[in-house]
Design an enzyme around this catalytic site. Structure first.
Site, PDB file in Angstrom:
ATOM      1  N   ASP A   1       0.825  -1.210   0.000  1.00 12.24           N
ATOM      2  CA  ASP A   1       0.000   0.000   0.000  1.00 12.24           C
ATOM      3  C   ASP A   1       0.861   1.263   0.000  1.00 12.24           C
ATOM      4  O   ASP A   1       2.037   1.234   0.390  1.00 12.24           O
ATOM      5  CB  ASP A   1      -0.886   0.041   1.249  1.00 12.24           C
ATOM      6  CG  ASP A   1      -2.055  -0.910   1.181  1.00 12.24           C
ATOM      7  OD1 ASP A   1      -2.140  -1.700   0.215  1.00 12.24           O
ATOM      8  OD2 ASP A   1      -2.896  -0.870   2.106  1.00 12.24           O
TER       9      ASP A   1
ATOM     10  N   HIS B   1      -5.914   2.633  -4.044  1.00 14.43           N
ATOM     11  CA  HIS B   1      -5.970   2.882  -2.598  1.00 14.43           C
ATOM     12  C   HIS B   1      -6.636   4.226  -2.310  1.00 14.43           C
ATOM     13  O   HIS B   1      -6.556   4.731  -1.189  1.00 14.43           O
ATOM     14  CB  HIS B   1      -4.547   2.858  -2.039  1.00 14.43           C
ATOM     15  CG  HIS B   1      -4.448   2.618  -0.563  1.00 14.43           C
ATOM     16  ND1 HIS B   1      -5.307   1.798   0.146  1.00 14.43           N
ATOM     17  CD2 HIS B   1      -3.567   3.099   0.369  1.00 14.43           C
ATOM     18  CE1 HIS B   1      -4.963   1.778   1.421  1.00 14.43           C
ATOM     19  NE2 HIS B   1      -3.919   2.574   1.585  1.00 14.43           N
TER      20      HIS B   1
ATOM     21  N   HIS C   1      -4.905   9.519   1.451  1.00 11.22           N
ATOM     22  CA  HIS C   1      -5.026   8.507   2.501  1.00 11.22           C
ATOM     23  C   HIS C   1      -5.896   9.069   3.621  1.00 11.22           C
ATOM     24  O   HIS C   1      -5.430   9.375   4.722  1.00 11.22           O
ATOM     25  CB  HIS C   1      -3.635   8.123   3.018  1.00 11.22           C
ATOM     26  CG  HIS C   1      -3.589   6.773   3.648  1.00 11.22           C
ATOM     27  ND1 HIS C   1      -3.958   6.548   4.951  1.00 11.22           N
ATOM     28  CD2 HIS C   1      -3.222   5.565   3.149  1.00 11.22           C
ATOM     29  CE1 HIS C   1      -3.803   5.271   5.239  1.00 11.22           C
ATOM     30  NE2 HIS C   1      -3.360   4.645   4.163  1.00 11.22           N
TER      31      HIS C   1
ATOM     32  N   HIS D   1       3.910  -2.175   3.195  1.00  7.92           N
ATOM     33  CA  HIS D   1       3.944  -0.826   2.638  1.00  7.92           C
ATOM     34  C   HIS D   1       5.275  -0.579   1.928  1.00  7.92           C
ATOM     35  O   HIS D   1       6.334  -0.853   2.505  1.00  7.92           O
ATOM     36  CB  HIS D   1       3.747   0.215   3.743  1.00  7.92           C
ATOM     37  CG  HIS D   1       2.409   0.136   4.406  1.00  7.92           C
ATOM     38  ND1 HIS D   1       2.121  -0.796   5.382  1.00  7.92           N
ATOM     39  CD2 HIS D   1       1.274   0.855   4.221  1.00  7.92           C
ATOM     40  CE1 HIS D   1       0.869  -0.640   5.782  1.00  7.92           C
ATOM     41  NE2 HIS D   1       0.324   0.350   5.084  1.00  7.92           N
TER      42      HIS D   1
END
Length: 250
Positions: free
Chosen positions: A58, A109, A113, A204
Site C-alpha cells: 500500500d 488505494h 489517505h 507498505h
C-alpha cells in the site's frame, strides 16, 4: 414556529432517516475487525487458493522507496499487487508504468489517505473515480481492485465500488511495518504469526503515511517473509493469481 401538516411530517421523517443513513454508511466498519472479517467475509479479507499467498503493498508509488522493492521482487521472480494512492501516482507516472511493465498488478488505494468515514457517498465516489481515471490513463488498463485507507469500508465505498466495477480487498496478515519501532525482525514475526495458505499479506512500499524510513524495515523483512512462504510450500504472487475474482468474474 413549527410547521404544521405535511411539513412537520417531512421534518420528522428526516429526523428519523438521518440516523438510519449514518448507520448504513458506518456499518461496514465492522469488517475492520480482522478475526471477524477473516471468518465471515473471506472474499473481502482476500482469502484465496490454499496453496497461494497474495503479496500486496500500500501507499505507493514512491520514487525513493518503491524501486528498491521492485528490484528485490525482480531478483526473486515474484509479482505483487500494489495499491496506489492517486496523489502519489500523479507525481511518478513513469514509475507506475515501470511497475506495470514488470508484471505487477496495479490496484487502487484512493486519491488521498483519508478515512472514508469522513467522506460521504458522493465524495467517496469522486475520489475513487479520479484515481481510477488517472491510473487507467497511465497504465492503459483499468484496475479492478480497491483497498480503502486504514482498511475501513463504508456503505458509500461499497456503492462506489459497484458503480465503478471495483472489488474491495483487505488482508489476513500484516506486518505493522508503519510503526517507528518496527524492525525487519518484528515485521517478519508479525506477518508470519497470522500467515496461512490462501492469505493476503499487507505491507507498505512507502512511508508517505507511516513513520519516516519505516519502509526500510519492510524491505529488510521481505526476503525472510518470502523464504518462510517457500519453506511452508506456499506460492507467492499477486491477487490476480490468488483466486479472488473481480466483479466481472475474471
Amino acid at each position: 414556529m413549527i410547521p404544521a401538516g405535511p411539513a412537520r411530517t417531512a421534518l420528522r421523517a428526516g429526523a428519523v432517516a438521518l440516523p438510519v443513513l449514518a448507520a448504513a454508511h458506518a456499518a461496514p466498519v465492522l469488517s475492520t475487525f480482522g478475526p471477524l472479517r477473516n471468518r465471515l467475509l473471506p472474499r473481502l479479507a482476500g482469502r484465496g487458493h490454499p496453496g497461494h499467498v497474495a503479496l500486496t503493498f500500500d501507499d505507493g508509488p514512491d520514487h525513493l522507496s518503491t524501486p528498491h522493492f521492485l528490484r528485490l521482487l525482480g531478483r526473486r521472480g515474484i509479482h505483487a499487487t500494489f495499491f496506489l494512492l492517486g496523489s502519489m501516482a500523479v507525481r511518478s507516472p513513469g514509475l507506475v508504468k515501470e511497475m506495470t511493465a514488470a508484471g505487477h498488478e496495479i490496484a487502487l488505494h484512493g486519491w488521498e489517505h483519508c478515512p472514508l468515514l469522513l467522506r460521504g457517498p458522493r465524495a467517496t465516489h469522486d475520489d475513487l473515480a479520479r484515481t481510477l481515471d488517472l491510473v487507467s490513463d497511465i497504465t492503459g488498463q483499468a484496475p479492478t481492485l480497491f483497498r480503502p485507507p486504514y482498511g475501513v469500508m463504508t456503505g458509500g465505498a461499497h456503492l462506489a465500488c459497484r458503480r465503478l466495477g471495483l472489488t474491495p480487498v483487505l488482508w489476513t496478515a500484516w506486518g505493522e511495518d508503519w510503526r517507528a519501532r518496527a524492525t525487519p525482525a518484528t515485521v517478519h514475526r508479525t506477518v508470519t504469526r497470522d500467515l496461512r495458505g490462501g492469505g493476503t499479506i499487507l505491507l507498505h512500499d512507502s512511508d508517505c503515511t507511516s513513520a519516516t524510513g519505516s519502509w526500510r524495515s519492510t524491505l529488510g523483512a521481505l526476503p525472510r517473509i518470502l523464504d518462510t512462504c517457500r519453506e511452508r510450500g506456499l506460492a507467492v504472487g499477486p491477487l490476480r493469481e490468488h483466486g479472488v475474482p473481480s466483479r466481472d468474474g475474471r
